[in-house]
Design a protein around this motif. Structure first.
Motif, PDB file in Angstrom:
ATOM      1  N   ALA A 281      -7.757  13.477  -8.028  1.00  0.00           N
ATOM      2  CA  ALA A 281      -8.148  12.655  -6.281  1.00  0.00           C
ATOM      3  C   ALA A 281      -9.072  11.008  -6.738  1.00  0.00           C
ATOM      4  CB  ALA A 281      -9.292  13.629  -6.537  1.00  0.00           C
ATOM      5  N   SER A 282      -9.263  11.266  -7.849  1.00  0.00           N
ATOM      6  CA  SER A 282     -10.021   9.493  -8.541  1.00  0.00           C
ATOM      7  C   SER A 282      -8.789   8.230  -8.436  1.00  0.00           C
ATOM      8  CB  SER A 282     -10.275   9.469  -9.552  1.00  0.00           C
ATOM      9  OG  SER A 282      -9.966   9.913 -11.081  1.00  0.00           O
ATOM     10  N   VAL A 283      -7.230   9.277  -7.846  1.00  0.00           N
ATOM     11  CA  VAL A 283      -6.324   8.116  -8.336  1.00  0.00           C
ATOM     12  C   VAL A 283      -6.072   6.999  -6.794  1.00  0.00           C
ATOM     13  CG1 VAL A 283      -3.834   8.424  -9.014  1.00  0.00           C
ATOM     14  CG2 VAL A 283      -5.343   8.694 -10.486  1.00  0.00           C
ATOM     15  N   THR A 284      -6.039   6.471  -6.251  1.00  0.00           N
ATOM     16  CA  THR A 284      -5.578   6.172  -5.425  1.00  0.00           C
ATOM     17  C   THR A 284      -5.164   4.498  -5.514  1.00  0.00           C
ATOM     18  OG1 THR A 284      -7.955   6.638  -3.765  1.00  0.00           O
ATOM     19  CG2 THR A 284      -6.613   5.084  -2.983  1.00  0.00           C
ATOM     20  N   LEU A 285      -3.629   4.208  -5.284  1.00  0.00           N
ATOM     21  CA  LEU A 285      -2.922   3.419  -5.335  1.00  0.00           C
ATOM     22  C   LEU A 285      -2.812   2.780  -4.093  1.00  0.00           C
ATOM     23  CD1 LEU A 285      -1.938   1.831  -8.135  1.00  0.00           C
ATOM     24  CD2 LEU A 285       0.442   3.793  -7.768  1.00  0.00           C
ATOM     25  N   ARG A 286      -2.299   0.775  -3.740  1.00  0.00           N
ATOM     26  CA  ARG A 286      -2.328   0.310  -3.395  1.00  0.00           C
ATOM     27  C   ARG A 286      -1.258  -0.720  -3.539  1.00  0.00           C
ATOM     28  NH1 ARG A 286      -7.647   1.494  -2.728  1.00  0.00           N
ATOM     29  NH2 ARG A 286      -8.237   3.102  -0.647  1.00  0.00           N
ATOM     30  N   GLU A 287      -0.836  -1.287  -2.702  1.00  0.00           N
ATOM     31  CA  GLU A 287       0.070  -2.097  -2.684  1.00  0.00           C
ATOM     32  C   GLU A 287      -0.862  -3.054  -1.680  1.00  0.00           C
ATOM     33  OE1 GLU A 287       1.446  -4.568  -4.186  1.00  0.00           O
ATOM     34  OE2 GLU A 287       3.828  -5.109  -2.695  1.00  0.00           O
ATOM     35  N   ASN A 288      -1.971  -4.397  -2.541  1.00  0.00           N
ATOM     36  CA  ASN A 288      -2.666  -5.160  -2.396  1.00  0.00           C
ATOM     37  C   ASN A 288      -2.697  -6.265  -1.968  1.00  0.00           C
ATOM     38  OD1 ASN A 288      -5.427  -5.895  -1.805  1.00  0.00           O
ATOM     39  ND2 ASN A 288      -6.217  -4.954  -3.108  1.00  0.00           N
TER      40      ASN A 288
ATOM     41  N   ALA B  68       8.372  -4.531   3.724  1.00  0.00           N
ATOM     42  CA  ALA B  68       8.881  -4.244   1.540  1.00  0.00           C
ATOM     43  C   ALA B  68       9.709  -5.086   1.059  1.00  0.00           C
ATOM     44  CB  ALA B  68       8.638  -3.000   1.659  1.00  0.00           C
ATOM     45  N   ASN B  69       9.728  -5.605   0.100  1.00  0.00           N
ATOM     46  CA  ASN B  69      10.899  -5.844  -0.478  1.00  0.00           C
ATOM     47  C   ASN B  69      12.084  -5.267  -0.114  1.00  0.00           C
ATOM     48  OD1 ASN B  69      10.546  -4.669  -2.799  1.00  0.00           O
ATOM     49  ND2 ASN B  69       9.364  -6.373  -3.798  1.00  0.00           N
ATOM     50  N   ASP B  70      13.312  -5.884  -0.428  1.00  0.00           N
ATOM     51  CA  ASP B  70      14.658  -4.728  -1.041  1.00  0.00           C
ATOM     52  C   ASP B  70      14.296  -3.679  -1.654  1.00  0.00           C
ATOM     53  OD1 ASP B  70      15.802  -7.140   1.307  1.00  0.00           O
ATOM     54  OD2 ASP B  70      16.676  -7.796  -0.273  1.00  0.00           O
ATOM     55  N   GLY B  71      13.925  -4.311  -2.761  1.00  0.00           N
ATOM     56  CA  GLY B  71      13.399  -3.615  -3.830  1.00  0.00           C
ATOM     57  C   GLY B  71      12.939  -1.985  -3.611  1.00  0.00           C
ATOM     58  N   GLU B  72      12.097  -1.966  -2.948  1.00  0.00           N
ATOM     59  CA  GLU B  72      10.917  -1.566  -2.099  1.00  0.00           C
ATOM     60  C   GLU B  72      10.038  -0.955  -3.490  1.00  0.00           C
ATOM     61  OE1 GLU B  72      13.052   1.880  -0.483  1.00  0.00           O
ATOM     62  OE2 GLU B  72      12.921   0.815   1.273  1.00  0.00           O
ATOM     63  N   SER B  73       9.223  -2.802  -4.060  1.00  0.00           N
ATOM     64  CA  SER B  73       8.814  -1.713  -5.441  1.00  0.00           C
ATOM     65  C   SER B  73       7.555  -2.779  -4.689  1.00  0.00           C
ATOM     66  CB  SER B  73       9.073  -2.386  -6.715  1.00  0.00           C
ATOM     67  OG  SER B  73       9.945  -3.511  -6.558  1.00  0.00           O
ATOM     68  N   PRO B  74       5.950  -2.597  -5.625  1.00  0.00           N
ATOM     69  CA  PRO B  74       5.206  -3.001  -5.078  1.00  0.00           C
ATOM     70  C   PRO B  74       5.487  -4.566  -5.726  1.00  0.00           C
ATOM     71  CG  PRO B  74       4.571  -1.046  -5.823  1.00  0.00           C
ATOM     72  CD  PRO B  74       6.009  -1.459  -5.897  1.00  0.00           C
ATOM     73  N   THR B  75       4.436  -5.399  -5.315  1.00  0.00           N
ATOM     74  CA  THR B  75       3.982  -6.527  -6.078  1.00  0.00           C
ATOM     75  C   THR B  75       3.128  -6.986  -6.800  1.00  0.00           C
ATOM     76  OG1 THR B  75       4.207  -8.028  -4.273  1.00  0.00           O
ATOM     77  CG2 THR B  75       6.394  -7.804  -5.054  1.00  0.00           C
TER      78      THR B  75
ATOM     79  N   PRO C  88       1.263  -5.890   6.048  1.00  0.00           N
ATOM     80  CA  PRO C  88      -0.303  -4.981   6.499  1.00  0.00           C
ATOM     81  C   PRO C  88      -0.986  -5.586   5.862  1.00  0.00           C
ATOM     82  CG  PRO C  88       1.229  -3.026   5.637  1.00  0.00           C
ATOM     83  CD  PRO C  88       2.361  -4.881   5.749  1.00  0.00           C
ATOM     84  N   ASN C  89      -1.995  -5.885   5.031  1.00  0.00           N
ATOM     85  CA  ASN C  89      -2.781  -6.415   4.075  1.00  0.00           C
ATOM     86  C   ASN C  89      -2.679  -5.651   2.878  1.00  0.00           C
ATOM     87  OD1 ASN C  89      -4.001  -9.053   5.997  1.00  0.00           O
ATOM     88  ND2 ASN C  89      -5.465  -7.758   6.371  1.00  0.00           N
ATOM     89  N   GLN C  90      -2.329  -4.071   3.120  1.00  0.00           N
ATOM     90  CA  GLN C  90      -2.084  -2.834   2.054  1.00  0.00           C
ATOM     91  C   GLN C  90      -1.611  -2.153   2.665  1.00  0.00           C
ATOM     92  OE1 GLN C  90      -6.490  -1.892   0.900  1.00  0.00           O
ATOM     93  NE2 GLN C  90      -7.090  -3.458   0.090  1.00  0.00           N
ATOM     94  N   VAL C  91      -0.748  -1.243   1.962  1.00  0.00           N
ATOM     95  CA  VAL C  91      -0.161  -0.541   2.246  1.00  0.00           C
ATOM     96  C   VAL C  91      -0.972   0.810   0.663  1.00  0.00           C
ATOM     97  CG1 VAL C  91       2.386   0.940   1.819  1.00  0.00           C
ATOM     98  CG2 VAL C  91       1.924  -1.238   2.693  1.00  0.00           C
ATOM     99  N   THR C  92      -1.076   1.872   1.815  1.00  0.00           N
ATOM    100  CA  THR C  92      -2.127   2.992   0.764  1.00  0.00           C
ATOM    101  C   THR C  92      -0.563   3.951   0.406  1.00  0.00           C
ATOM    102  OG1 THR C  92      -3.790   2.732   1.821  1.00  0.00           O
ATOM    103  CG2 THR C  92      -3.602   5.090   0.421  1.00  0.00           C
ATOM    104  N   LEU C  93      -1.143   3.553  -1.043  1.00  0.00           N
ATOM    105  CA  LEU C  93       0.647   4.276  -1.547  1.00  0.00           C
ATOM    106  C   LEU C  93       0.235   5.792  -1.771  1.00  0.00           C
ATOM    107  CD1 LEU C  93       1.962   1.714  -3.908  1.00  0.00           C
ATOM    108  CD2 LEU C  93       2.708   2.485  -1.506  1.00  0.00           C
ATOM    109  N   ILE C  94      -1.012   5.977  -2.944  1.00  0.00           N
ATOM    110  CA  ILE C  94      -1.289   6.963  -3.278  1.00  0.00           C
ATOM    111  C   ILE C  94      -2.647   6.848  -2.891  1.00  0.00           C
ATOM    112  CG2 ILE C  94      -1.958   8.885  -5.439  1.00  0.00           C
ATOM    113  CD1 ILE C  94       0.917   8.343  -4.886  1.00  0.00           C
ATOM    114  N   GLN C  95      -3.038   8.508  -1.871  1.00  0.00           N
ATOM    115  CA  GLN C  95      -4.135   8.639  -1.328  1.00  0.00           C
ATOM    116  C   GLN C  95      -5.445   9.360  -1.913  1.00  0.00           C
ATOM    117  OE1 GLN C  95      -6.887   6.661   0.721  1.00  0.00           O
ATOM    118  NE2 GLN C  95      -8.227   6.733   0.045  1.00  0.00           N
ATOM    119  N   GLN C  96      -6.042   9.723  -3.076  1.00  0.00           N
ATOM    120  CA  GLN C  96      -7.369  10.584  -3.655  1.00  0.00           C
ATOM    121  C   GLN C  96      -6.126  11.624  -4.692  1.00  0.00           C
ATOM    122  OE1 GLN C  96      -9.474  11.856  -0.587  1.00  0.00           O
ATOM    123  NE2 GLN C  96     -11.471  10.133  -0.833  1.00  0.00           N
ATOM    124  N   GLY C  97      -4.872  11.450  -4.696  1.00  0.00           N
ATOM    125  CA  GLY C  97      -3.740  11.775  -5.891  1.00  0.00           C
ATOM    126  C   GLY C  97      -2.734  12.674  -5.134  1.00  0.00           C
TER     127      GLY C  97
END
Length: 441
Positions: A264-271, A319-326, A288-297
């Motif tokens: 639950a401590s894992v929250t990962l964003r494209e910031n 998202a970029n063509d590869g749909e990978s976070p930058t 958007p300013n942020q896209v939450t990828l993982i929210q509390q695990g």
């Protein structure tokens, strides 16, 4: 260069035929590079380069071309006329693109970064004074990076940032070295000195007889730079909509029943707001300013490129063509970095990993090698360096069932790639204390 790019964009608009649309991306940099060896300057240099990529569209057909800009208006306009003619000639011979999608609503933006970088000679003096009498090897890159977008609907976007990245190693002998980096927007000599002092301390331990341990499971601390390698691999199809729908994502089990989760401590964003990359992409959509990828695990949102949006009938989030976070952002934990060796107690302290790849992609299992300064810790004290070892573990263990804590302190990391241009990918990451990681050899 913003005005220059917009002048070129207006020129392109004036050269279009009535049934044509264009999308145009500008990229450029004004960078200083310095390579170091044995604590001395080996190769200084600077790069100033600008490129323009043009996507000419007629109906559902489109052709893309790229040219180097000279900054001489008449010359660049002549080249654009030639490029347009070449792309126009190609269009009848190119099949229609069923997933072509571009922004038609005009959303012009401007984000001009502050240049707080000191002059390069001042930084150079700081580095040389700090690293003297050591085998310091690495490179320093700094300066401005620029990205622009324009289209025939009148949209204009501009983004500039001024950053530095010092990537370096301290060598003892042969393959024995401590690797570190210092990146950011404001140079502070004390930060460099702190990092260098920490590396010197670890370099002394590298002089001890290496410890050899048997394959098995060990308690581990992953420094932010080591965790970055794991997350970079995870970014390869881990967070894109297309990889989800085609079931190629390494996080497939997060969508199965019962669902796998992280701690639950894992929250990962494209910031995007706090990263280096622009808030727009090359089809003109605004992120958007942020896209939450993982929210509390738990898996929260996917990155959706315009092509995937068209294919799967979903709104794009730029998202970029590869749909990978930058601009990756892993939320900080609450464990103090200062106490990490004591908390590790007996186990492995890993600064860097490399040669990572999936060993079982569908299961989220990856493998890789320890690199540079990896240490054996006993009773809360670093005892000896470890010889290179291979790990093989699933992300559901690393960030899930075996994750004990994330550190309260995070490190800002800029990707060191300079292929064609300085990378604008970055990450803010804590370190991770993990109860058990499998080492196979």
């Amino acid at each position: 260069m913003q005005d220059y790019f917009y002048t070129l964009a207006d020129f392109i608009s004036s050269k279009l035929l009535k049934d044509e649309i264009y999308l145009c991306e500008f990229s450029g940099e004004q960078s200083d590079f310095i390579r170091f060896n044995h604590g001395q300057v080996r190769q200084p240099g600077s790069v100033e380069q600008y490129y323009l990529e043009l996507d000419l569209i007629r109906g559902n057909r489109h052709a893309i071309g790229k040219l180097t800009l000279s900054s001489q208006l008449s010359l660049d306009q002549d080249r654009i006329v030639i490029l347009l003619a070449n792309l126009r000639d190609q269009l009848p011979h190119i099949p229609a693109d069923p997933y072509l999608l571009y922004a038609t609503e005009v959303q012009s933006t401007q984000s001009v970064g502050r240049n707080d970088l000191p002059e390069t000679p001042m930084v150079l003096a700081d580095i040389i004074n700090t690293v003297q009498h050591t085998d310091f090897v690495g490179f320093y890159a700094s300066g401005g990076t620029f990205t622009g977008f324009a289209n025939s609907f009148g949209q204009r976007n501009w983004h500039s940032r001024y950053s530095f990245n010092l990537d370096w190693s301290l060598y003892y002998e042969k393959d024995k070295a401590v690797k570190s980096a210092y990146a950011g927007f404001n140079w502070e000599q004390v930060q460099l000195q702190n990092k260098f002092s920490n590396a010197l301390t670890q370099l002394e331990v590298l002089k001890y007889q290496p410890r050899v341990i048997q394959p098995g499971q060990y308690r581990v601390y992953l420094a932010p730079t080591a965790l970055y390698e794991i997350l970079q691999l995870l970014c390869w199809d881990g967070f894109g909509l297309k990889a989800q729908r085609t079931k190629e994502t390494p996080l497939l089990r997060m969508f199965a029943e019962p669902k796998k989760t992280f701690q639950a401590s894992v929250t990962l964003r494209e910031n995007t707001t706090e990263g280096l990359s622009p808030i727009f992409q090359n089809q003109g959509f605004i992120k958007p300013n942020q896209v939450t990828l993982i929210q509390q695990g738990t898996y929260h949102s996917a990155l959706v490129s315009p092509r995937s949006a068209k294919e799967y009938g979903i709104t794009t989030n730029g998202a970029n063509d590869g749909e990978s976070p930058t601009s990756l952002d892993l939320a900080a934990g609450d464990f103090p970095q200062l106490n990490i060796v004591e908390a590790l107690n007996t186990g492995i302290y890993i600064n860097n990993l490399w040669y990572l790849n999936y060993s079982d992609r569908a299961a989220g299992r990856m493998t890789g090698m320890t690199r540079f300064a990896t240490f054996w810790v006993e009773q809360g004290e670093i005892i000896a360096p470890l010889n290179v070892m291979r790990f093989d573990e699933t992300v559901y263990h690393l960030l899930g069932s075996q994750l004990i804590a994330l550190t309260a302190e995070r490190e800002f990391i800029i990707k060191t790639d300079t292929y064609e241009k300085r990378s604008d990918h970055s990450a803010r990451l804590p370190g991770a204390l993990i109860a058990a990681v499998s080492f196979t050899l």
